[in-house]
Design a protein around this motif. Structure first.
Motif, PDB file in Angstrom:
ATOM      1  N   UNK A   1       0.940  -1.208   0.033  1.00  0.00           N
ATOM      2  CA  UNK A   1       0.043  -0.003  -0.034  1.00  0.00           C
ATOM      3  C   UNK A   1       1.020   1.248  -0.030  1.00  0.00           C
ATOM      4  N   UNK A   2       1.939   1.338   0.681  1.00  0.00           N
ATOM      5  CA  UNK A   2       2.837   2.294   0.865  1.00  0.00           C
ATOM      6  C   UNK A   2       3.457   2.750  -0.431  1.00  0.00           C
TER       7      UNK A   2
ATOM      8  N   UNK B   1       1.766   7.409  -6.458  1.00  0.00           N
ATOM      9  CA  UNK B   1       0.808   8.130  -6.798  1.00  0.00           C
ATOM     10  C   UNK B   1       1.178   9.677  -6.263  1.00  0.00           C
ATOM     11  N   UNK B   2       2.150   9.815  -5.849  1.00  0.00           N
ATOM     12  CA  UNK B   2       2.694  11.144  -5.398  1.00  0.00           C
ATOM     13  C   UNK B   2       2.719  11.412  -4.035  1.00  0.00           C
ATOM     14  N   UNK B   3       2.145  10.637  -3.336  1.00  0.00           N
ATOM     15  CA  UNK B   3       1.880  11.097  -1.961  1.00  0.00           C
ATOM     16  C   UNK B   3       3.182  10.916  -0.915  1.00  0.00           C
ATOM     17  N   UNK B   4       3.325  11.605   0.040  1.00  0.00           N
ATOM     18  CA  UNK B   4       4.551  11.560   0.923  1.00  0.00           C
ATOM     19  C   UNK B   4       3.948  11.487   2.392  1.00  0.00           C
ATOM     20  N   UNK B   5       2.664  11.393   2.746  1.00  0.00           N
ATOM     21  CA  UNK B   5       2.170  11.001   4.141  1.00  0.00           C
ATOM     22  C   UNK B   5       1.024  10.081   3.889  1.00  0.00           C
ATOM     23  N   UNK B   6       0.862   9.171   4.863  1.00  0.00           N
ATOM     24  CA  UNK B   6      -0.108   8.084   4.844  1.00  0.00           C
ATOM     25  C   UNK B   6      -0.758   8.321   6.395  1.00  0.00           C
ATOM     26  N   UNK B   7      -2.085   8.158   6.400  1.00  0.00           N
ATOM     27  CA  UNK B   7      -2.651   8.388   7.512  1.00  0.00           C
ATOM     28  C   UNK B   7      -3.867   7.131   7.548  1.00  0.00           C
ATOM     29  N   UNK B   8      -4.290   6.634   8.862  1.00  0.00           N
ATOM     30  CA  UNK B   8      -5.179   5.774   9.233  1.00  0.00           C
ATOM     31  C   UNK B   8      -5.744   6.086  10.682  1.00  0.00           C
ATOM     32  N   UNK B   9      -7.027   5.485  10.668  1.00  0.00           N
ATOM     33  CA  UNK B   9      -7.662   5.379  11.876  1.00  0.00           C
ATOM     34  C   UNK B   9      -7.687   3.979  12.683  1.00  0.00           C
ATOM     35  N   UNK B  10      -7.074   3.875  13.821  1.00  0.00           N
ATOM     36  CA  UNK B  10      -7.216   2.635  14.633  1.00  0.00           C
ATOM     37  C   UNK B  10      -8.209   2.837  15.863  1.00  0.00           C
ATOM     38  N   UNK B  11      -8.925   1.759  16.182  1.00  0.00           N
ATOM     39  CA  UNK B  11      -9.929   1.843  17.195  1.00  0.00           C
ATOM     40  C   UNK B  11      -8.870   1.822  18.488  1.00  0.00           C
ATOM     41  N   UNK B  12      -9.434   2.843  19.366  1.00  0.00           N
ATOM     42  CA  UNK B  12      -8.624   2.950  20.512  1.00  0.00           C
ATOM     43  C   UNK B  12      -8.532   1.778  21.521  1.00  0.00           C
ATOM     44  N   UNK B  13      -9.163   0.902  21.425  1.00  0.00           N
ATOM     45  CA  UNK B  13      -9.014  -0.261  22.414  1.00  0.00           C
ATOM     46  C   UNK B  13      -8.199  -1.440  21.588  1.00  0.00           C
ATOM     47  N   UNK B  14      -7.800  -1.246  20.497  1.00  0.00           N
ATOM     48  CA  UNK B  14      -7.152  -2.300  19.578  1.00  0.00           C
ATOM     49  C   UNK B  14      -5.598  -2.141  19.622  1.00  0.00           C
ATOM     50  N   UNK B  15      -5.203  -2.572  20.960  1.00  0.00           N
ATOM     51  CA  UNK B  15      -3.724  -2.170  21.168  1.00  0.00           C
ATOM     52  C   UNK B  15      -2.835  -3.184  20.125  1.00  0.00           C
TER      53      UNK B  15
ATOM     54  N   UNK C   1      -8.342   6.376  16.729  1.00  0.00           N
ATOM     55  CA  UNK C   1      -7.326   7.277  16.934  1.00  0.00           C
ATOM     56  C   UNK C   1      -6.564   7.399  15.521  1.00  0.00           C
ATOM     57  N   UNK C   2      -6.206   8.655  15.341  1.00  0.00           N
ATOM     58  CA  UNK C   2      -5.585   8.676  13.991  1.00  0.00           C
ATOM     59  C   UNK C   2      -3.953   8.692  13.972  1.00  0.00           C
ATOM     60  N   UNK C   3      -3.442   7.641  13.153  1.00  0.00           N
ATOM     61  CA  UNK C   3      -1.936   7.643  13.239  1.00  0.00           C
ATOM     62  C   UNK C   3      -1.456   8.253  11.757  1.00  0.00           C
ATOM     63  N   UNK C   4      -0.344   8.547  11.631  1.00  0.00           N
ATOM     64  CA  UNK C   4       0.215   8.989  10.433  1.00  0.00           C
ATOM     65  C   UNK C   4       1.897   8.818  10.484  1.00  0.00           C
ATOM     66  N   UNK C   5       2.261   8.382   8.919  1.00  0.00           N
ATOM     67  CA  UNK C   5       3.882   8.141   8.861  1.00  0.00           C
ATOM     68  C   UNK C   5       4.083   9.045   7.642  1.00  0.00           C
ATOM     69  N   UNK C   6       5.508   9.542   7.595  1.00  0.00           N
ATOM     70  CA  UNK C   6       5.900   9.940   6.408  1.00  0.00           C
ATOM     71  C   UNK C   6       5.984   8.617   5.336  1.00  0.00           C
ATOM     72  N   UNK C   7       6.032   8.734   4.139  1.00  0.00           N
ATOM     73  CA  UNK C   7       6.055   7.668   3.098  1.00  0.00           C
ATOM     74  C   UNK C   7       7.674   7.767   2.676  1.00  0.00           C
TER      75      UNK C   7
END
Length: 105
Positions: A48-49, A55-69, A99-105
């Motif tokens: 996916x990364x 496609x020219x993106x340099x950041x990815x974000x996603x949402x994770x359930x707060x209780x899904x450690x 919760x939103x998580x992000x990372x640089x691609x």
């Protein structure tokens, strides 16, 4: 939306990515529970990364359930960090916080 890989339902459901407000978001990554811990999810996320970068993106974000450690640790090992954003979604009458998580691609 980009489907990265889709396999037999007994193996891997799917991983997909969507564009959101100028950045790319990993939307869904599903791996059969009997395959967790074998690297399947990481292979899908890495692909996916690759697709996002192509496609020219340099950041990815996603949402994770707060209780899904377990999922939080999975994404943290892949370089994602919680950025402090949270949202509530209602599923079948139950409110779940993501919760939103992000990372640089």
């Amino acid at each position: 939306m980009v489907h990265v890989r889709e396999m037999d339902a007994a193996d891997v459901e799917a991983v997909s990515a969507i564009r959101v407000r100028g950045w790319q978001a990993a939307y869904a990554l599903y791996v059969s529970p009997d395959l967790t811990g074998q690297g399947t999810g990481r292979v899908l996320l890495d692909e996916a990364h690759t697709q996002m970068r192509s496609q020219g993106f340099d950041v990815s974000a996603l949402w994770v359930l707060r209780d899904n450690q377990r999922a939080q640790h999975f994404y943290e090992r892949a370089g994602y960090q919680a950025d402090g954003a949270a949202q509530d979604d209602v599923y079948d009458g139950t409110t779940l916080t993501e919760l939103r998580y992000q990372r640089v691609l």
